[in-house]
Design an enzyme around this catalytic site. Structure first.
Site, PDB file in Angstrom:
ATOM      1  N   CYS A 132       0.919  -1.272  -0.057  1.00 17.32           N
ATOM      2  CA  CYS A 132       0.131  -0.043  -0.118  1.00 17.32           C
ATOM      3  C   CYS A 132       1.015   1.277  -0.105  1.00 17.32           C
ATOM      4  O   CYS A 132       1.216   1.766   1.210  1.00 17.32           O
ATOM      5  CB  CYS A 132      -0.835  -0.014   1.176  1.00 17.32           C
ATOM      6  SG  CYS A 132      -2.155   1.523   1.443  1.00 17.32           S
ATOM      7  N   CYS A 135      -0.762   4.116   1.963  1.00 17.85           N
ATOM      8  CA  CYS A 135      -0.427   4.052   3.482  1.00 17.85           C
ATOM      9  C   CYS A 135       1.084   4.361   3.915  1.00 17.85           C
ATOM     10  O   CYS A 135       1.367   4.941   5.041  1.00 17.85           O
ATOM     11  CB  CYS A 135      -0.820   2.684   4.198  1.00 17.85           C
ATOM     12  SG  CYS A 135      -2.257   1.877   2.982  1.00 17.85           S
ATOM     13  N   ASP A 136       1.904   3.800   3.093  1.00 15.25           N
ATOM     14  CA  ASP A 136       3.533   3.814   3.593  1.00 15.25           C
ATOM     15  C   ASP A 136       4.188   4.556   2.787  1.00 15.25           C
ATOM     16  O   ASP A 136       5.300   4.761   3.193  1.00 15.25           O
ATOM     17  CB  ASP A 136       3.884   2.152   3.566  1.00 15.25           C
ATOM     18  CG  ASP A 136       3.283   1.331   4.432  1.00 15.25           C
ATOM     19  OD1 ASP A 136       2.723   1.970   5.479  1.00 15.25           O
ATOM     20  OD2 ASP A 136       2.827   0.391   3.943  1.00 15.25           O
TER      21      ASP A 136
END
Ligand code: NAP
Length: 308
Positions: A132, A135-136
């Site tokens: 992701c 997200c990261d």
């Protein structure tokens, strides 16, 4: 006993909740481990009709949820591991809890597929391997990363990562991308993205602290192997439908997608049990098509209840 239980809160599940809510069926929506589904991990949704400037994926799912709640949908956290059918009653087992419903709409979506190569599991989540970018990605500011895959997801992830990273290598096992032309063109022409064509990932390599330092790939034409240095490896090679709980109950294809009955997109072989979105659709897999299937499943559930 509930009239309708909906499994999943992605586009399909929440659209089914809006429709069954408006039909005054008071739906109970069970949300699993990823509330809001896959779109909550997407940066910008550009192709959902009605948003000329695009919309943030998380914001869109939040809107759908509020819209469903406005029409009376109730939400509970529960991960269903088994469905039993007793006549017209469907029994949903979730850990120790048991729910009963006349109709069930399965909209459990899909989860990211992994490569299954050495190093991937060991460094997954926190040590450089992730699925992701949204997200990261920000953790990899000014670093070199790789994205594995050749579809729209891989291109989208690679493009998103260019906001933070100094260089993004897009590793694809063939010499043409599967992604839509517009996404492929954007990725290939981006100054920060370098293409590694015909490259088969073999192993993710760790530094002496156990964090990702490189990925080893084999050139499929020459057979040569090489290491591509990276602090982050973003895997974007498609998805696996979340249908394990229906094993033995519903017919599934070899990839695990629920197979609908002939002549319908959302009816299953069991009366009153419907399926919608990415757990059944292996062809289109779009937010808008999942929402459309959620709508169809809701209308079918409403008709099924009305007939009885
Ligand atoms: P996908 O289209 O199935 O692409 C998966 C990619 O991963 C393919 O290029 C495939 O290679 C590669 N791959 C699969 N297994 C691999 C392995 N073991 N090792 C190396 N590479 C492997 O999946 P997706 O990109 O997640 O897209 C899924 C659906 O969502 C598509 O319909 C897509 O259009 C849609 N989507 C749309 C958007 C958007 O419109 N903004 C964004 C994301 C996704 P091959 O090409 O060689 O098979």
């Amino acid at each position: 006993m509930e009239d309708v239980i909906i499994l999943g809160t992605g586009c399909a599940g929440l659209t089914a909740a809006i429709y069954t809510g408006r039909a005054q069926l008071n739906p109970l929506v069970l949300e699993g481990s990823q509330p809001g589904g896959q779109l909550t991990t997407t940066s910008e949704v550009e192709n959902f009709p009605g948003f000329p400037e695009g919309i943030d994926g998380y914001a869109m799912m939040d809107n759908l949820r509020k819209q469903a709640a406005r029409f009376g949908a109730r939400f509970e956290h529960a991960k269903v591991d088994k469905i039993l059918v007793d006549g017209a009653t469907k029994q949903l087992h979730a850990g120790g809890a048991v729910y009963e419903a006349k109709t069930v709409i399965i909209a459990t979506g899909a989860r990211p597929r992994l490569l299954g190569i050495p190093g991937e599991k060991e460094m997954f989540g926190g040590k450089g391997v992730t699925t992701c970018a949204t997200c990261d990605g920000a953790f990899y500011r000014d670093m070199e990363v790789v994205v594995v895959g050749g579809g729209d997801s891989a291109c989208e992830e690679a493009l998103f990562l260019t906001r933070f990273c100094s260089k993004v290598t897009l590793i694809h096992r063939r010499d043409t991308l599967r992604a839509s032309q517009i996404m492929a063109d954007r990725a290939v022409s981006h100054e920060k993205i370098e293409m590694a064509w015909n490259a088969l990932p073999e192993e993710i390599l760790a530094d002496d602290r156990g964090f990702t330092r490189a990925i080893r790939v084999t050139d499929r034409e020459s057979g040569d192997t090489r290491e591509i240095a990276c602090k982050g490896a973003f895997i974007a090679i498609g998805h696996i439908p979340n249908t394990d709980f229906s094993d033995g109950l519903l017919s599934r294809d070899t990839d695990g997608y629920i197979v609908p009955t002939a002549g319908s997109q959302v009816k299953t072989s069991i009366e009153g049990l419907f399926a919608a979105g990415d757990c059944v659709d292996h062809v289109y897999r779009q937010a808008i098509t999942a929402a459309g299937m959620g709508c169809q499943a809701a209308i079918e559930a409403e008709r099924w209840l009305a007939e009885r």
